[in-house]
Design a protein around this motif. Sequence first.
Motif, short mmCIF file in Angstrom:
data_model
loop_
_atom_site.label_atom_id
_atom_site.label_comp_id
_atom_site.label_asym_id
_atom_site.label_seq_id
_atom_site.Cartn_x
_atom_site.Cartn_y
_atom_site.Cartn_z
N ASN A 349 24.78 38.93 -12.61
CA ASN A 349 23.67 39.58 -11.90
C ASN A 349 23.88 41.07 -11.64
O ASN A 349 23.32 41.63 -10.71
CB ASN A 349 23.36 38.88 -10.58
CG ASN A 349 22.63 37.56 -10.78
OD1 ASN A 349 21.98 37.36 -11.80
ND2 ASN A 349 22.73 36.67 -9.81
N ARG A 350 24.67 41.71 -12.49
CA ARG A 350 24.67 43.18 -12.47
C ARG A 350 23.37 43.69 -13.10
O ARG A 350 22.93 44.79 -12.81
CB ARG A 350 25.89 43.72 -13.23
CG ARG A 350 27.22 43.27 -12.66
CD ARG A 350 27.49 43.88 -11.31
NE ARG A 350 27.85 45.30 -11.42
CZ ARG A 350 27.98 46.13 -10.39
NH1 ARG A 350 27.72 45.67 -9.17
NH2 ARG A 350 28.34 47.37 -10.57
N TYR A 351 22.80 42.90 -13.98
CA TYR A 351 21.42 43.06 -14.43
C TYR A 351 20.66 41.82 -14.00
O TYR A 351 21.24 40.73 -13.86
CB TYR A 351 21.34 43.23 -15.95
CG TYR A 351 22.15 44.37 -16.51
CD1 TYR A 351 22.06 45.64 -15.94
CD2 TYR A 351 22.99 44.19 -17.60
CE1 TYR A 351 22.81 46.69 -16.45
CE2 TYR A 351 23.74 45.24 -18.11
CZ TYR A 351 23.65 46.49 -17.53
OH TYR A 351 24.39 47.52 -18.03
N ALA A 352 19.34 41.94 -13.82
CA ALA A 352 18.55 40.84 -13.25
C ALA A 352 17.96 39.91 -14.29
O ALA A 352 17.33 38.92 -13.94
CB ALA A 352 17.42 41.43 -12.39
N THR A 385 25.31 48.70 -13.16
CA THR A 385 24.15 47.99 -12.63
C THR A 385 22.97 48.94 -12.53
O THR A 385 23.07 50.12 -12.90
CB THR A 385 24.48 47.36 -11.26
OG1 THR A 385 23.42 46.48 -10.87
CG2 THR A 385 24.68 48.42 -10.19
N PRO A 389 18.61 44.25 -10.05
CA PRO A 389 19.02 43.23 -9.08
C PRO A 389 18.60 43.55 -7.65
O PRO A 389 18.27 42.65 -6.88
CB PRO A 389 20.55 43.22 -9.23
CG PRO A 389 20.81 43.74 -10.60
CD PRO A 389 19.74 44.76 -10.83
#
Length: 434
Positions: A349-352, A385, A389
């Motif tokens: 979840n560093r990217y959504a 990131t 997120p």
Amino acid sequence: MSNRARFDRGHTDDLLTFLAASPSPYHAVASAAERLEKAGFRHVGETDAWDASAGGKYVLRGGAIIAWYVPEGAAPHTPYRVIGAHTDSPNLRVKPQPDSGGHGWRQVAVEIYGGPLLNSWLDRDLGLAGRLSLRDGTSRLVNIDRALLRVPQLAIHMDRSVVSDGLKLDKQKHMQPIWGLSDDVREGDLIRFVAEECDLDPADVTGWDLMTHSIEPPAYLGRDRELLAGPRMDNLLSVHACTAALAAAATAPGADALPYIPVLAAFDHEENGSQSDTGADGPLLGTVLERSVFARGGTYEDKARAFAGTVCLSSDTGHAVHPNYAERHDPTHHPRANRGPILKVNVNNRYATDGGGRAVFAAACEKAGVPFQAFVSNNAMPCGTTIGPITAARHGIKTVDVGVAILSMHSARELCGADDPHMLADALLAFLEG
């Protein structure tokens, strides 16, 4: 929408203009607002009462802009389609007591903002830009776009260890730029100079947010001009694409039949955590979306329904495979220049992005007739990131991380494919149209 791209190299040409005109977040949102006003958008004040009228509107707060288009007859529970980006870039920012120097040199005291590649700021002609806060409560944009400052590197003859050990820079001692000669440090000298450049009385300047920028203009690069080199592409490339996509969606013949309310959300302070009143971790986006619901006669239930059906594309630059450091990339994911926008994935979840988000973006790219690529970090490398997120967690809306693959991220001058910006804009437009 047909498979023929709506944007082309003319979009990239305009990106060059946008980058050059936007040396600070405050200039970037002013540039975006100017383009939106040409598309019929109007500014609404946060302290004013909002009405239920249809059409394009935008809010400005510092280095952030939220803009949205309400189709005629849109119900209060109409979901949003949000395209998000950030306006700030790593750089050197002027301290509260900027006048410094020694040994006959006049210098400016600066603080490091974000995570810049420090070496890229050495021996580069720098200008100064940002905003001045005035005694009457107003502010004034300033852009001194000429060779004013320079951070000089130490000659190799005085540090031959750089040959064997590489360049090592102390952020405090080695990054203070020179801007002239003087045997005396005079307090107030820099702000007096900046005020006079703006035809202001220095006594009227009571605050400032100033930062350095490279004065070298953005330009096409390469034998066939297939590359684009320029400053602040992380992340003004996305801000520009989002602005163009929203303006196009709002002026299309079928704009009042859109099933969603298209939104642009461009935030400040992503490079240092987004925790500010103009950052993605602040309340600005949620407040604007809620007020839009309530202005159209909606209730809390309408707001909950609207948010539940909302999707956000968080657009930020990512890493193209580097030909000199290919081993730093994931061996099965090598995004390349001019191969289309990237879908950014990180299971921590560093990217959504999730599988459903991938499907949303794949559908938009298919509709736009553009290819897309996937980016994932090498497992041995920490992942960066984005606002993605944060937006998903703060507002409870499905968010997908996308962008354009570049080289030299966080350098004073970055590099991308010249066709990727307009392909990104095509995909964003297709997403807004639903």
